[in-house]
Write a protein that holds these residues in place. Sequence first.
Motif, short mmCIF file in Angstrom:
data_model
loop_
_atom_site.label_atom_id
_atom_site.label_comp_id
_atom_site.label_asym_id
_atom_site.label_seq_id
_atom_site.Cartn_x
_atom_site.Cartn_y
_atom_site.Cartn_z
N ILE A 131 40.37 39.81 41.39
CA ILE A 131 39.29 39.52 42.34
C ILE A 131 38.59 38.21 41.99
O ILE A 131 38.35 37.36 42.85
N SER A 147 38.82 40.16 50.72
CA SER A 147 37.42 39.89 51.04
C SER A 147 36.80 38.94 50.02
O SER A 147 36.01 38.07 50.37
N TRP A 177 42.38 48.22 48.07
CA TRP A 177 42.11 47.12 47.13
C TRP A 177 42.65 45.78 47.65
O TRP A 177 42.09 44.73 47.32
N LEU A 236 38.18 43.66 54.85
CA LEU A 236 37.49 44.87 54.39
C LEU A 236 37.58 45.96 55.44
O LEU A 236 37.93 47.12 55.13
N ILE A 252 39.79 44.57 49.54
CA ILE A 252 38.72 44.09 48.66
C ILE A 252 39.05 42.70 48.10
O ILE A 252 38.21 41.79 48.11
#
Length: 420
Positions: free
Chosen positions: A317, A267, A261, A163, A264
Amino acid sequence: MDSVQLVPPPAVNWKKNLFVIWLSQFLAMVGFGCCMPFIPLLLKENLHIENDKLVGIYTSIYYLASMLSLCVATSVWGILADRFGRKIMLLRASYAAAIFYPMLAFAPNFWVLASIRFVCSFFSGTVNPAQTLLIATTPKEKHGFVLGVLSTGVSSGNMLGYLLGGIIVDRFGYTTGFLSCGAIYMVSALLVHIFAKDDFSVALAKKQRQTNKFKFKDVATPAVLWMMVMFLLIGISTRLIQPYMAMLVKEVHGLKGAAFWTGIVSSASSVGGFLSGLCLGWLCDRFAPRKLLLPLLIVGGVFTAAMAYSFDIAMLIVTKFFAAFAGGGIKPVLQLMLTKLTRPELRGTYFGWSGSLNTAGGIVCSLLGGSLFLFTDVRGVYMAAALILLIMIPLMIPMVLAIRKEYFSNPENKGKKLEI
């Protein structure tokens, strides 16, 4: 004088050691995450390599250079850890990373970049020596707990690092990301240097080697060799997709904001690994670790395949989270099985072997990834990783049979339950 030298050193406060090493590895992974996920984007934007397929090939070569070096080094450092101590091996890796990672920021071309990474990989690599030091200084009944807790430090450090790295790279550029990596590794090294303890005695280790001379066939038993096959395969599956996260994000979301992204998604992966460490650290001290391996392989394979078919960033994600939750537990479970099966005085050697075989998986996948990328695309690479996890399921049968035979051939285990 000799008798004084052979007195074991004072016992280590394992809880304090766990905290210090956890924090050091948390910081190390924060540093690592500040630069490593963005190599494909660095090649495109800083080194001006525009062709996507060429970026894929160069990314594979870059990671191949790293894996070749690390594969040889891990076994060497593992053997030296059994001779000279575990803490010094962790310090060597931490300080080396602090020095060499920032140098990558100033590479003028790809071949210099790959050469620096080769040297860096030989001397760095902190997770394996951290595991060895923790296992060596922790009571046997807490081994599953400390490995699980350490994996939360690795995962949460990755989470923050990816991140933070996404933000730093997006706003300040790749050079700042690499320099930040080196500074954070230096803090990690100083923590270990000042606060971590090792109860290793060089004199005692030398005496044990003279008393117990092990032949290779006594050390590399069938059960150990089957476990090494599993370390190799999980290394292939994990590292096959590692270099291509940024490219999958670009495929799913587009180039605009790809660095952000990527941070993200990475993460989300680290959150999954963090929760996996918490759950498995608790479960491994209550159940035989082999019973946890099968569900982890199934879930990891299914969700890695689902990542390949993600149609938007939200699905990527979510699937990455569950794939990481399962995948993050496979190696610690195998490490714990290896710990329960093998001799304590050779633990650095065994962990060195497992690390080298895991890294050898990276060598295979660097070659395999580039080939797959030429004939398919980034989604095909992720499907191949999922298939490897699923192939590991039937291989559990000969591995467990070999473990069972070896465990019960030891007179000390007669009448006991299989704890591995």
